[in-house]
Design a protein around this motif. Sequence first.
Motif, PDB file in Angstrom:
ATOM      1  N   VAL A  48      51.080 -23.658   7.041  1.00 34.69           N
ATOM      2  CA  VAL A  48      50.153 -23.742   5.900  1.00 34.69           C
ATOM      3  C   VAL A  48      49.333 -24.999   6.114  1.00 34.69           C
ATOM      4  O   VAL A  48      49.879 -26.073   6.349  1.00 34.69           O
ATOM      5  N   THR A  49      48.020 -24.852   6.060  1.00 37.22           N
ATOM      6  CA  THR A  49      47.135 -25.990   6.267  1.00 37.22           C
ATOM      7  C   THR A  49      46.139 -26.086   5.125  1.00 37.22           C
ATOM      8  O   THR A  49      46.003 -25.149   4.341  1.00 37.22           O
ATOM      9  N   GLN A  50      45.494 -27.211   5.042  1.00 33.74           N
ATOM     10  CA  GLN A  50      44.501 -27.436   3.997  1.00 33.74           C
ATOM     11  C   GLN A  50      43.120 -27.235   4.605  1.00 33.74           C
ATOM     12  O   GLN A  50      42.727 -27.949   5.513  1.00 33.74           O
ATOM     13  N   GLY A  51      42.398 -26.253   4.141  1.00 33.46           N
ATOM     14  CA  GLY A  51      41.037 -26.034   4.602  1.00 33.46           C
ATOM     15  C   GLY A  51      40.907 -24.943   5.649  1.00 33.46           C
ATOM     16  O   GLY A  51      41.732 -24.813   6.549  1.00 33.46           O
ATOM     17  N   LEU A  52      39.867 -24.164   5.506  1.00 34.29           N
ATOM     18  CA  LEU A  52      39.624 -23.025   6.387  1.00 34.29           C
ATOM     19  C   LEU A  52      39.249 -23.451   7.804  1.00 34.29           C
ATOM     20  O   LEU A  52      39.626 -22.790   8.769  1.00 34.29           O
ATOM     21  N   PRO A 105      36.927 -21.574  -0.479  1.00 32.08           N
ATOM     22  CA  PRO A 105      35.784 -21.747   0.417  1.00 32.08           C
ATOM     23  C   PRO A 105      34.438 -21.478  -0.260  1.00 32.08           C
ATOM     24  O   PRO A 105      33.440 -22.104   0.077  1.00 32.08           O
ATOM     25  N   VAL A 106      34.415 -20.565  -1.206  1.00 34.91           N
ATOM     26  CA  VAL A 106      33.144 -20.198  -1.845  1.00 34.91           C
ATOM     27  C   VAL A 106      32.572 -21.352  -2.654  1.00 34.91           C
ATOM     28  O   VAL A 106      31.385 -21.662  -2.563  1.00 34.91           O
ATOM     29  N   THR A 142      39.188 -27.752  -2.911  1.00 32.98           N
ATOM     30  CA  THR A 142      40.363 -27.809  -2.039  1.00 32.98           C
ATOM     31  C   THR A 142      41.535 -28.491  -2.723  1.00 32.98           C
ATOM     32  O   THR A 142      42.362 -29.105  -2.081  1.00 32.98           O
ATOM     33  N   VAL A 143      41.599 -28.399  -4.048  1.00 38.90           N
ATOM     34  CA  VAL A 143      42.701 -28.991  -4.791  1.00 38.90           C
ATOM     35  C   VAL A 143      43.498 -27.902  -5.490  1.00 38.90           C
ATOM     36  O   VAL A 143      43.036 -26.780  -5.643  1.00 38.90           O
ATOM     37  N   ASP A 144      44.695 -28.259  -5.908  1.00 44.77           N
ATOM     38  CA  ASP A 144      45.546 -27.354  -6.679  1.00 44.77           C
ATOM     39  C   ASP A 144      45.821 -26.036  -5.956  1.00 44.77           C
ATOM     40  O   ASP A 144      45.863 -24.976  -6.560  1.00 44.77           O
TER      41      ASP A 144
END
Length: 83
Positions: free
Chosen positions: A16-20, A46-47, A51-53
């Motif tokens: 699991v990573t943060q950000g596309l 992304p739309v 990038t929180v919660d």
Amino acid sequence: MQDKRSHHPGLTTVHVTQGLLRAQVIKTKLEGADIPVLLDYESAGPVIGITVDGLGEVHILVPVRYADEARALIENEYENETE
């Protein structure tokens, strides 16, 4: 990371990573090793750029039989970044 089954039959979350963007880099590396990959994320992140919660979280899923190999490749990638 423990072997977490997803709601996608036959697939398991290997990271699991943060950000596309980061997830796409990992996906490309795994696909280069002939490991099929599915990225699972909340579309709102992304739309609208949030990038929180949990909205920026991207789950990287692979078929169960490739899970160990995928985790090793991802771990190796992180080790190379820290050197």
